[in-house]
Write a protein that holds these residues in place. Sequence first.
Motif, PDB file in Angstrom:
ATOM      1  N   PHE A 187       5.595  38.235  21.163  1.00  0.00           N
ATOM      2  CA  PHE A 187       6.065  37.444  22.604  1.00  0.00           C
ATOM      3  C   PHE A 187       5.052  36.149  22.178  1.00  0.00           C
ATOM      4  CE2 PHE A 187       6.063  41.958  24.207  1.00  0.00           C
ATOM      5  CZ  PHE A 187       7.595  42.054  24.023  1.00  0.00           C
ATOM      6  N   GLY A 188       5.432  35.365  23.190  1.00  0.00           N
ATOM      7  CA  GLY A 188       4.872  34.003  23.312  1.00  0.00           C
ATOM      8  C   GLY A 188       5.318  32.870  22.447  1.00  0.00           C
ATOM      9  N   ILE A 232       8.910  33.282  24.150  1.00  0.00           N
ATOM     10  CA  ILE A 232       9.417  34.624  23.971  1.00  0.00           C
ATOM     11  C   ILE A 232       8.751  35.442  25.129  1.00  0.00           C
ATOM     12  CG2 ILE A 232      10.228  36.772  22.766  1.00  0.00           C
ATOM     13  CD1 ILE A 232      11.078  33.933  21.821  1.00  0.00           C
ATOM     14  N   ILE A 233       9.671  36.151  26.109  1.00  0.00           N
ATOM     15  CA  ILE A 233       9.021  36.753  27.058  1.00  0.00           C
ATOM     16  C   ILE A 233       9.971  38.114  27.002  1.00  0.00           C
ATOM     17  CG2 ILE A 233       8.311  37.530  29.455  1.00  0.00           C
ATOM     18  CD1 ILE A 233       8.299  34.184  29.679  1.00  0.00           C
ATOM     19  N   GLY A 234       9.700  39.173  26.552  1.00  0.00           N
ATOM     20  CA  GLY A 234      10.528  40.489  26.650  1.00  0.00           C
ATOM     21  C   GLY A 234      11.462  40.123  25.649  1.00  0.00           C
ATOM     22  N   GLU A 291      10.992  46.593  28.079  1.00  0.00           N
ATOM     23  CA  GLU A 291      11.299  47.159  29.216  1.00  0.00           C
ATOM     24  C   GLU A 291      10.495  47.055  30.343  1.00  0.00           C
ATOM     25  OE1 GLU A 291      11.166  51.835  29.548  1.00  0.00           O
ATOM     26  OE2 GLU A 291      10.427  51.652  27.389  1.00  0.00           O
ATOM     27  N   HIS A 292       9.133  46.749  30.123  1.00  0.00           N
ATOM     28  CA  HIS A 292       8.389  46.462  31.273  1.00  0.00           C
ATOM     29  C   HIS A 292       8.336  44.839  31.585  1.00  0.00           C
ATOM     30  CE1 HIS A 292       7.574  50.509  30.827  1.00  0.00           C
ATOM     31  NE2 HIS A 292       6.750  50.458  29.749  1.00  0.00           N
ATOM     32  N   MET A 293       8.904  44.003  30.779  1.00  0.00           N
ATOM     33  CA  MET A 293       8.966  42.589  31.138  1.00  0.00           C
ATOM     34  C   MET A 293      10.166  42.035  31.598  1.00  0.00           C
ATOM     35  SD  MET A 293       6.638  40.917  27.810  1.00  0.00           S
ATOM     36  CE  MET A 293       4.863  41.490  27.693  1.00  0.00           C
TER      37      MET A 293
END
Length: 290
Positions: free
Chosen positions: A22-23, A32-34, A57-59
Amino acid sequence: QLIASVREMQTKKKAELMRLQFGWADNDSKFIIGDREITPDGTFHTPPSPSTETFVEHMQKAGSFEKWKEIFSIYGKKGLEPQAFATLSAFGAPIFKHTGQQGALISLVAEGSGDGKSTVLYMQNSVWGHPRALTALKGDTTNAKFMRLGIHNNLPVTMDEMTECAPQEVSTLAYGVSQGKGKDRMKQSANELRKNLTSWCTLVTTSANSSFYETLSAAKNRPEAEMMRIIEYKIPTDEEIKNDLAMKFELDISLTENYGHAGDIYAEYLVNNLEEVKDAIRQIQTKADR
């Protein structure tokens, strides 16, 4: 017919890249987020990789951005500056790479229970996704903690209930976070190194009932090297929050129903204004160094 179909898809649809971290990506032009790739041209889907799918799934987003802002503003109250500092590192982590550093550890200490140190971590996580599900725990192995760091990359990492960590564990964590990469490993089938994809540049926040400084000092005569990599302070108890049932409900329940909105908005701003952000960082960093 199958080959013809694939060729047609190649001409009509842009390929989706599977991201391993991510990032920041592609020379800081995307974030990138999720399963979302945020660019100056908009937000696009990016398929989860085997390493990121557990976190993807948590982002996600839940509830409303307006309700989340209402909850988040609780830490704007006078006297809650220690909580606010740690919470706002959720926004500091993605721009930390532009300070020239690789990583730093923020250690929150509160001797009793019910002081809200875990809630600070949840509030921080809520910027990017689910408040509790994104939190690592002391029971996670050291390798799992560093693997999480590598996947989060430029997103903040929180580790709860780190009380009674062994001195060597604290030392490994402090050095590892600041070095910005995981251990190199050899290939089993050849006398050569595996490609090391476990790297990061971020801020890590931990909570505990005991001090990392004291743990290191009790085990070593000169723990200054590790302590220089840790920002540690005590979280004071706020009696108003502790005794206000409505406020506790907001932090304990409503936060788990409203989250994940701010990260996308913030990332969109960063990718569209990165040079201005870098300039602001340099000015603030110079002021802090002085």
